[in-house]
Write an enzyme that holds these catalytic residues in place. Structure first.
Site, PDB file in Angstrom:
ATOM      1  N   SER A 143     -10.057   3.575 -10.151  1.00  0.00           N
ATOM      2  CA  SER A 143      -9.184   4.700  -9.801  1.00  0.00           C
ATOM      3  C   SER A 143      -9.185   5.700 -10.951  1.00  0.00           C
ATOM      4  CB  SER A 143      -7.752   4.214  -9.581  1.00  0.00           C
ATOM      5  OG  SER A 143      -6.857   5.309  -9.497  1.00  0.00           O
ATOM      6  N   TYR A 157      -0.678  -1.720 -11.402  1.00  0.00           N
ATOM      7  CA  TYR A 157      -1.813  -1.093 -10.728  1.00  0.00           C
ATOM      8  C   TYR A 157      -2.740  -0.414 -11.736  1.00  0.00           C
ATOM      9  CZ  TYR A 157      -4.398   1.801  -7.389  1.00  0.00           C
ATOM     10  OH  TYR A 157      -5.399   2.392  -6.659  1.00  0.00           O
TER      11      TYR A 157
HETATM   12  P1  NAD Z   1      -5.932   0.888   2.316  1.00  0.00           P
HETATM   13  O1  NAD Z   1      -4.603   0.244   2.134  1.00  0.00           O
HETATM   14  O2  NAD Z   1      -6.141   1.839   3.433  1.00  0.00           O
HETATM   15  O3  NAD Z   1      -7.053  -0.244   2.385  1.00  0.00           O
HETATM   16  C1  NAD Z   1      -7.029  -1.381   1.574  1.00  0.00           C
HETATM   17  C2  NAD Z   1      -7.522  -2.567   2.380  1.00  0.00           C
HETATM   18  O4  NAD Z   1      -7.534  -3.728   1.535  1.00  0.00           O
HETATM   19  C3  NAD Z   1      -6.630  -2.912   3.600  1.00  0.00           C
HETATM   20  O5  NAD Z   1      -7.422  -3.033   4.752  1.00  0.00           O
HETATM   21  C4  NAD Z   1      -6.002  -4.223   3.205  1.00  0.00           C
HETATM   22  O6  NAD Z   1      -5.724  -5.080   4.316  1.00  0.00           O
HETATM   23  C5  NAD Z   1      -7.063  -4.820   2.297  1.00  0.00           C
HETATM   24  N1  NAD Z   1      -6.540  -5.873   1.440  1.00  0.00           N
HETATM   25  C6  NAD Z   1      -5.348  -5.912   0.787  1.00  0.00           C
HETATM   26  N2  NAD Z   1      -5.210  -7.079   0.159  1.00  0.00           N
HETATM   27  C7  NAD Z   1      -6.343  -7.811   0.393  1.00  0.00           C
HETATM   28  C8  NAD Z   1      -6.792  -9.089   0.007  1.00  0.00           C
HETATM   29  N3  NAD Z   1      -6.040  -9.899  -0.751  1.00  0.00           N
HETATM   30  N4  NAD Z   1      -7.996  -9.495   0.433  1.00  0.00           N
HETATM   31  C9  NAD Z   1      -8.767  -8.697   1.211  1.00  0.00           C
HETATM   32  N5  NAD Z   1      -8.392  -7.481   1.617  1.00  0.00           N
HETATM   33  C10 NAD Z   1      -7.196  -7.041   1.207  1.00  0.00           C
HETATM   34  O7  NAD Z   1      -6.246   1.593   0.918  1.00  0.00           O
HETATM   35  P2  NAD Z   1      -7.430   2.542   0.401  1.00  0.00           P
HETATM   36  O8  NAD Z   1      -6.796   3.796  -0.051  1.00  0.00           O
HETATM   37  O9  NAD Z   1      -8.564   2.581   1.339  1.00  0.00           O
HETATM   38  O10 NAD Z   1      -7.808   1.728  -0.913  1.00  0.00           O
HETATM   39  C11 NAD Z   1      -9.044   1.112  -1.120  1.00  0.00           C
HETATM   40  C12 NAD Z   1      -9.260   0.970  -2.611  1.00  0.00           C
HETATM   41  O11 NAD Z   1      -9.222   2.261  -3.216  1.00  0.00           O
HETATM   42  C13 NAD Z   1      -8.195   0.155  -3.335  1.00  0.00           C
HETATM   43  O12 NAD Z   1      -8.814  -0.656  -4.304  1.00  0.00           O
HETATM   44  C14 NAD Z   1      -7.324   1.208  -3.976  1.00  0.00           C
HETATM   45  O13 NAD Z   1      -6.652   0.720  -5.113  1.00  0.00           O
HETATM   46  C15 NAD Z   1      -8.363   2.247  -4.336  1.00  0.00           C
HETATM   47  N6  NAD Z   1      -7.861   3.593  -4.584  1.00  0.00           N
HETATM   48  C16 NAD Z   1      -7.121   4.243  -3.651  1.00  0.00           C
HETATM   49  C17 NAD Z   1      -6.645   5.516  -3.928  1.00  0.00           C
HETATM   50  C18 NAD Z   1      -5.793   6.256  -2.946  1.00  0.00           C
HETATM   51  O14 NAD Z   1      -5.222   7.285  -3.294  1.00  0.00           O
HETATM   52  N7  NAD Z   1      -5.668   5.803  -1.703  1.00  0.00           N
HETATM   53  C19 NAD Z   1      -6.935   6.120  -5.151  1.00  0.00           C
HETATM   54  C20 NAD Z   1      -7.705   5.444  -6.074  1.00  0.00           C
HETATM   55  C21 NAD Z   1      -8.159   4.171  -5.778  1.00  0.00           C
END
Ligand code: NAD
Length: 257
Positions: A143, A157
């Site tokens: 991130s 986080y």
């Molecule tokens: P999201 O919540 O839409 O998707 C995350 C997915 O991970 C979900 O489908 C959830 O069920 C799954 N998950 C959660 N715990 C789990 C586990 N123990 N085992 C397997 N799957 C699991 O979120 P997103 O925004 O698509 O995030 C994806 C990645 O991007 C994450 O690592 C998040 O930290 C990172 N990220 C997101 C953002 C943002 O602004 N959304 C910014 C930077 C980084």
């Protein structure tokens, strides 16, 4: 097609970045293993891919569990014969994640178990499969908070994403001569469920938006395109990077009004 005849494993493939990436990879000729704990949404990702003639399978995997991660890799090899690309993308942002004084140990542990240990397990079990395939590409979702501090605290986080970034860098070096590339994707704030649930008021959203030079949240699809580049042979000389896709946040000192 940019990923013709490749096989990819995508954790967190039920939603957000993971789902968009699964759909895009399939469109580019890749067979996809969708790993997640949200079974219904994971099956939906698979159905969306199947509807466009692509190949995909869902496997329930809690990335914080070693046996589930060993299994998801085994399912990929058993189903599609090999594994070329691993997108360790599953992650959580806990609503009670706050500053060091107020964050419960249980929130810290849960965040670390999924966001850090999950990436470690994803690499631990997938790297031998990539070696069997003659090499491959690993993309770990970190991130922008691994690069910049924020006054809106999410201490567990932020620490977890710093760990993903440094782990990815070291893995890249260790495996550089085995034709295995490892890059960390550093998204900016996105309009996905994960962040919108955390920034649950207009005021909280606005507080983030003022720091984004582009003046908007990113889209999951924009991360999928970055992952596609890192997964494909187009990035054959790219490893160990912090691949930032953030609307300009990390480049900014003062943002436009
Ligand atoms: P999201 O919540 O839409 O998707 C995350 C997915 O991970 C979900 O489908 C959830 O069920 C799954 N998950 C959660 N715990 C789990 C586990 N123990 N085992 C397997 N799957 C699991 O979120 P997103 O925004 O698509 O995030 C994806 C990645 O991007 C994450 O690592 C998040 O930290 C990172 N990220 C997101 C953002 C943002 O602004 N959304 C910014 C930077 C980084």
């Amino acid at each position: 097609m940019r990923l013709k005849d490749k096989v990819a494993l995508i954790t967190g493939g039920s939603s957000g970045i993971g789902r968009e990436t699964a759909l895009l990879f399939a469109q580019e000729g890749c067979a996809v293993v969708v790993a997640d704990v949200n079974d219904e949404a994971g099956q939906e990702t698979v159905a969306l891919i199947a509807a466009t003639g692509g190949a995909a399978i869902y496997v329930r995997s809690d990335v914080s569990k070693a046996s589930d991660c060993a299994n998801m890799v085994a399912v990929a090899e058993q189903t599609f014969g090999k594994l070329n690309i691993v997108f360790n993308n599953a992650g959580i942002m806990h609503s009670d994640d706050d500053n060091a004084m107020t964050t419960e140990e249980s929130v810290w542990d849960l965040t670390m178990n999924i966001n850090v240990k999950g990436v470690f397990f994803g690499c631990k079990y997938a790297i031998p499969a990539l070696q069997r395939a003659g090499g491959g590409s690993i993309i770990n979702t970190a991130s922008f908070v691994a690069l910049l501090g924020a006054a809106t605290p999410q201490i567990a986080y932020t620490a977890s994403k710093g760990a993903v970034l440094s782990m990815s860098r070291e893995l890249a070096i260790i495996h550089a001569r085995q034709n295995i590339r490892v890059n960390a994707l550093c998204p900016g704030p996105l309009r996905t469920e994960l962040l919108m649930k955390f920034l649950n008021t207009d005021e909280k959203k606005q507080r983030r938006l003022v720091h984004i030079p582009m003046g908007r949240f990113g889209e999951a699809k924009e991360m999928a395109y970055a992952a596609l580049y890192l997964a494909s042979d187009e990035s054959s000389y790219v490893t160990g990077t912090e691949f930032v896709v953030d609307g300009g946040i990390t480049a900014a000192y003062v943002t436009p009004e």
